[in-house]
Scaffold this active site. Structure first.
Site, PDB file in Angstrom:
ATOM      1  CB  SER A   1      -0.925   0.119   1.225  1.00 60.87           C
ATOM      2  OG  SER A   1      -1.553   1.231   1.415  1.00 60.87           O
TER       3      SER A   1
ATOM      4  CE1 TYR B   1      -6.609   4.228  -1.403  1.00 61.75           C
ATOM      5  CE2 TYR B   1      -4.532   3.927   0.236  1.00 61.75           C
ATOM      6  CZ  TYR B   1      -5.982   3.653  -0.067  1.00 61.75           C
ATOM      7  OH  TYR B   1      -6.576   2.617   0.371  1.00 61.75           O
TER       8      TYR B   1
ATOM      9  CB  THR C   1      -7.118   2.399  -4.651  1.00 60.31           C
ATOM     10  OG1 THR C   1      -6.354   1.323  -4.516  1.00 60.31           O
ATOM     11  CG2 THR C   1      -8.473   2.608  -3.743  1.00 60.31           C
TER      12      THR C   1
ATOM     13  CE  LYS D   1      -7.006  -3.135  -3.434  1.00 60.50           C
ATOM     14  NZ  LYS D   1      -8.303  -2.470  -2.700  1.00 60.50           N
TER      15      LYS D   1
ATOM     16  CG  HIS E   1     -11.633  -0.270  -0.215  1.00 61.26           C
ATOM     17  ND1 HIS E   1     -10.691   0.217  -1.215  1.00 61.26           N
ATOM     18  CD2 HIS E   1     -11.092   0.081   1.068  1.00 61.26           C
ATOM     19  CE1 HIS E   1      -9.612   0.655  -0.610  1.00 61.26           C
ATOM     20  NE2 HIS E   1      -9.952   0.593   0.929  1.00 61.26           N
TER      21      HIS E   1
END
Length: 382
Positions: free
Chosen positions: A109, A132, A158, A255, A279
């Site tokens: 992440s 992100y 994402t 995603k 999610h």
């Protein structure tokens, strides 16, 4: 209860609940609003039955797959999840080493607690960096270039966190990252002395990819919902995704795709993969479960892009059902996070080993020797 007593998803969950302070456990365990979508992510698999064949000579089976250019020894990988240092002091180090041992992909992440540079050294296998899209474009550029320099093979943007979901368990427990010391949290920490000792005496909690760019979540305690709502760029659109895809110039996935329309647009902008995901039910409660939506997405784009089913997977049979519908592979977060919280690297290795054993056994019971022999012919919807 010990690690050797953990034989399935729920066993790991129970052990994690014993090992973690309440706010930390409920951050993993919780979801949005009434958590209807969270539950449906798993129960959706119950509406489809497997139809096995027999007498096919299944002494040797091959469960390997190729996903977004990566050869995986098993058809499920560790989806990227944030803040792993909170759940166990080994954090991403434990998950990366376990994924490498089992020959599967490790998703890291943007909000990881270990640097991509260190992960490159300890996890030489296939790696995905989860991106992100922040308001700070300098941070965005830095994230992409660090992942590239660390030889990550896949980039995944994402797209379903344009604002934070209503995670009411976190509101009730006061969960923040990093954890705030309050009278209530202090009691919970004291009731879990091993976790507290490891958290407070070992290396300081940090999200090193963000350090120097933002203070929220690193040295300023915030809720995850607040982070999404204030730090991420709510103007992000398809042009931004297309630009990022071109900038990465390699294996690139979105995603959080749930509609056929968006799946087709992912193909149009040059993506090589999509993760059909909500999610983990943590964003829009009442939204469709990935497995329920999988067939129409695979029918629309499955011959043009690698489709991953992500969400609610707890059993080897769930994986075989998703692949029978048309997914190239599956991924999961809670699947290994409970195991990480329960026992660090040994826990993640055990859960991946359990899953591998289940898939191998289930393939033999289905009468197949390779995953490409699966199709909707061996499924029946109730």
């Amino acid at each position: 209860m010990r690690l050797t007593d953990c034989h399935n998803f729920q066993d790991f969950r129970k052990l994690a609940k014993k090992r973690l302070p309440g706010p930390i456990f409920h951050y993993i365990d919780g979801a949005a609003d009434d958590e209807i979508t969270y539950r449906r992510n798993t129960t959706s698999f119950d509406d489809v039955d497997l139809v096995p064949n027999v007498l096919n000579g299944v002494e040797n089976v091959d469960m390997s797959v190729e996903v977004m250019g990566q050869k995986l020894d098993m058809p499920i990988y560790c989806a990227p999840t944030a803040l792993q240092r909170l759940f166990h002091h080994e954090g991403e180090r434990a998950v990366g080493k376990a994924a490498t041992k089992y020959g599967t992909m490790f998703g890291v992440s943007s909000l990881a607690t270990v640097t991509v540079e260190e992960i490159e050294k300890i996890a030489p296998g296939p790696k995905m960096f989860q991106f992100y899209f922040h308001k700070d474009r300098g941070l965005n550029d830095a994230l992409l270039e660090r992942a590239r320099a660390a030889n990550f093979q896949v980039m995944a943007l994402t797209v379903d966190t344009i604002t934070g979901g209503n995670r009411e368990r976190d509101l009730r427990t006061g969960f923040t990252s990093p954890p705030k010391l309050t009278p209530a949290s202090a009691l919970s920490f004291a009731a879990h002395p091993m976790w507290a000792w490891n958290f407070f005496t070992k290396e300081k909690f940090d999200m090193p990819h963000l350090s120097g760019h933002v203070s929220a979540g690193t040295n300023l305690a915030v809720s995850v919902g607040e982070y999404f709502s204030t730090m991420l760029d709510q103007s992000m659109n398809w042009k931004d995704a297309e630009k990022l895809c071109a900038q990465w110039n390699g294996q690139f996935a979105l995603k959080g795709i749930m509609s056929v329309e968006d799946a087709k647009r992912a193909v149009d902008i040059g993506c090589t993969g999509i993760m059909v995901s909500n999610h983990g039910g943590r964003q829009l409660d009442g939204s469709r479960a990935p497995f329920d939506q999988l067939a129409e997405i695979c029918d629309a784009v499955g011959d043009q892009i690698d489709v991953i089913c992500e969400g609610g997977i707890q059993r080897g049979t769930h994986v075989l059902k998703a692949l029978s519908v048309g997914a190239k592979a599956c991924s999961g977060g809670r699947l290994y996070l409970y195991a990480l919280a329960a026992a660090g690297q040994a826990g993640v290795e055990r859960v991946l080993g359990n899953m591998r054993t289940e898939i191998e056994r289930d393939m033999k019971l289905m009468g197949i020797t390779s995953l490409d022999q699966l199709s909707r012919e061996n499924l029946r919807w109730r």
